[in-house]
Design an enzyme around this catalytic site. Structure first.
Site, PDB file in Angstrom:
ATOM      1  CB  CYS A 196      -0.972   0.134   1.101  1.00 47.56           C
ATOM      2  SG  CYS A 196      -1.838   1.199   1.186  1.00 47.56           S
ATOM      3  CG  ASP A 197       1.679   3.133   3.661  1.00 45.22           C
ATOM      4  OD1 ASP A 197       0.709   4.069   3.361  1.00 45.22           O
ATOM      5  OD2 ASP A 197       2.042   2.849   4.606  1.00 45.22           O
TER       6      ASP A 197
END
Length: 519
Positions: free
Chosen positions: A389-390
């Site tokens: 994600c990040d």
């Protein structure tokens, strides 16, 4: 002089270990050489200090060795960051205990530098222990992985450092208060370590693990000065320096300073941060409402020739690395070129993701670091993001004031097509909404990666809309239907023979059987 030469030989051996561990092909040999030199160093130290006949010493060596072997077999690879954190802590507390024991034997009139180094070793060792235990508990989920700031202004930490510095200086010429000095330093260092580790969030944990690893080496090296052991000085220095180098590399990979990581600092005020997060969230909602859900994923997968897979920590949590290996095998059988892009902080500690993938037999030659793989996304037909994600969030370039602002990311959004297999659309550790999900070239599949990835494998060699028409409801649920199916019947016909597709059918059967289906 002979002691110095022997110490130098051991240090050279440990440096050789580090050198060999820089390459996956020689890492196992390096690890074994390091273990052999460490064992020899322990035996040498026992002989040098006349401990061969000490029965209790050998008893504790056996107990410690048994515990180490047991943990090595029981702890899963996904739990390795927690174990490394604990081992850092054990190294720190060992140095602290040696510093206490050694200083308690100092004769009257002992040199001031012995008291100074003993005090410093005690402080750094205890700080390393408590900080490492908190980090390990965060990684294990025993306590929240979110930053907990007990000292918002930083004044408490400054006061603790000042008091500790005064105590260390006093210990060099006031030796009559030995017990008080030890207790006060233990309490101050322990509290400081807890505060330091609590205020660091889960996204920054790779940096903390590297830093605490360095601290354990520094504590050991200082302890070596306190007990006048050149071997301990040298080996501790090697660990300390290598840990600091790795910490610097991790900070550069995140485009953040070490002080910013340890204090939880962001680039702008909290109000600005909230404004940016709200803007990102609203943008996501608007695009999610407009986005077409009936994308022909099967056609995209089968037409793609160049594929990049980007694994993240979510893949590790789902224990889906075996499914990723099956997906790679299926794609390569279908004639596709597959590469794997690894972000420096994709796991919970440096190199964690590489080890997880190697565990299931994925060739190291397929793994590419961020700087190497980023230029290739523009010419890639398909990128598959699995549990990341990040590290793929384009908001890192735009959302000022957020924890990931300015962090270099894997530029997956530049690919012609992107498939995201994440558990859900919630933000990662940073708490920043991922704008990647809303982009027109992105297909999102929510669910456990161990279930969704086999669904992608099953689509290889099969187009879901040969006539150009599709049932949007079926198309949207197709991966879920395939991944949940346990018993499968394949009915070949003459059209398969005309298309010369029997080899593709064999690949499909292999993929399904690897996924545990009865075909």
């Amino acid at each position: 002089m002979s002691v110095i030469i022997i110490a130098a030989i051991f240090i050279v051996g440990f440096i050789l270990q580090i050198r060999l561990m820089q390459s996956p092909k020689t890492a196992l040999l390096g690890n074994r050489i390091g273990a052999a030199f460490m064992g020899a160093a322990i035996i040498y130290t026992i002989i040098a200090y006349g401990g061969m006949g000490n029965a209790s010493l050998w008893l504790w060596l056996v107990i410690g060795g048994f515990a180490g072997v047991s943990l090595g077999h029981v702890v899963k690879m996904i739990q390795m960051p927690q174990m490394v954190g604990m081992l850092n802590g054990f190294g720190g507390v060992a140095s602290a205990l040696v510093a206490i024991a050694g200083s308690s034997l100092f004769v009257s009139g002992a040199s001031w530098y012995l008291w100074l180094t003993a005090s410093l070793a005690l402080s750094v060792g205890v700080l390393t222990f408590t900080g490492s235990m908190v980090a390990a508990m965060k990684l294990q989920g025993i306590i929240s992985g979110k930053p907990v700031n007990l000292d918002e202004s930083g004044k408490l930490q400054q006061i603790l450092l000042l008091i500790a510095a005064v105590l260390v200086l006093l210990s060099t010429f006031i030796t009559g208060i030995y017990t008080v000095w030890v207790i006060l330093l233990i309490v101050i260092a322990a509290v400081y370590g807890v505060i330091m580790a609590l205020r660091v969030g889960g996204a920054d944990m790779p940096v903390v693990i590297s830093l605490l690893n360095s601290f354990s080496g520094v504590a050991a090296s200082i302890t070596g000065f306190a007990v006048e052991d050149p071997l301990l000085v040298g080996v501790g220095a090697v660990v300390g320096v290598s840990g600091l180098i790795l910490t610097r590399i991790m900070c550069r990979a995140m485009n953040r300073s070490l002080s910013a990581v340890l204090t939880g600092m962001t680039t702008v005020s909290n109000s600005k941060k909230a404004e940016n997060l709200t803007h990102v969230s609203n943008s996501l909602e608007e695009v999610h409402e407009k986005k077409t859900r009936g994308t022909d994923m099967g056609k995209i997968i089968n037409l793609s020739k160049k594929v990049i897979i980007v694994p993240g920590y979510g893949m590790a949590v789902a224990q889906a690395q075996g499914k990723v290996k099956d997906l790679i095998d299926c794609m390569e059988k279908a004639g596709k070129q597959v590469k794997i892009g690894i972000h420096p902080v994709a796991g919970r500690m440096p190199g964690h993701m590489n080890v997880l993938l190697a565990e299931v037999g994925i060739d190291y030659d397929k793994l590419y670091d961020m700087d190497t793989i980023n230029p290739e996304f523009e010419n890639t037909d398909l990128t598959i993001v699995i549990g990341a994600c990040d590290v793929v969030n384009p908001s890192a370039n735009t959302a000022e004031g957020t924890p990931i602002y300015g962090m270099p990311i894997l530029e997956v959004e530049k690919s012609k097509n992107v498939i995201v297999c994440n558990l859900d659309e919630k933000p990662g550790y940073s708490g920043v909404e991922n704008t990647l999900y809303s982009m027109e070239n992105v297909i999102t599949i929510w669910g456990n990666a161990s279930e969704t990835v086999p669904g992608i494998s099953a689509l290889i060699g099969k187009s879901s809309s040969p006539t150009g028409r599709r049932d949007e409801k079926v198309d949207e649920d197709l991966p879920s239907i395939i991944s949940k199916a346990k018993k499968v019947i394949i009915v070949p016909g003459y059209g398969m023979a005309v298309a010369q597709a029997q080899g593709k059918v064999k690949d499909l059967i292999d993929c399904m059987e690897k996924a545990g289906k009865q075909v």
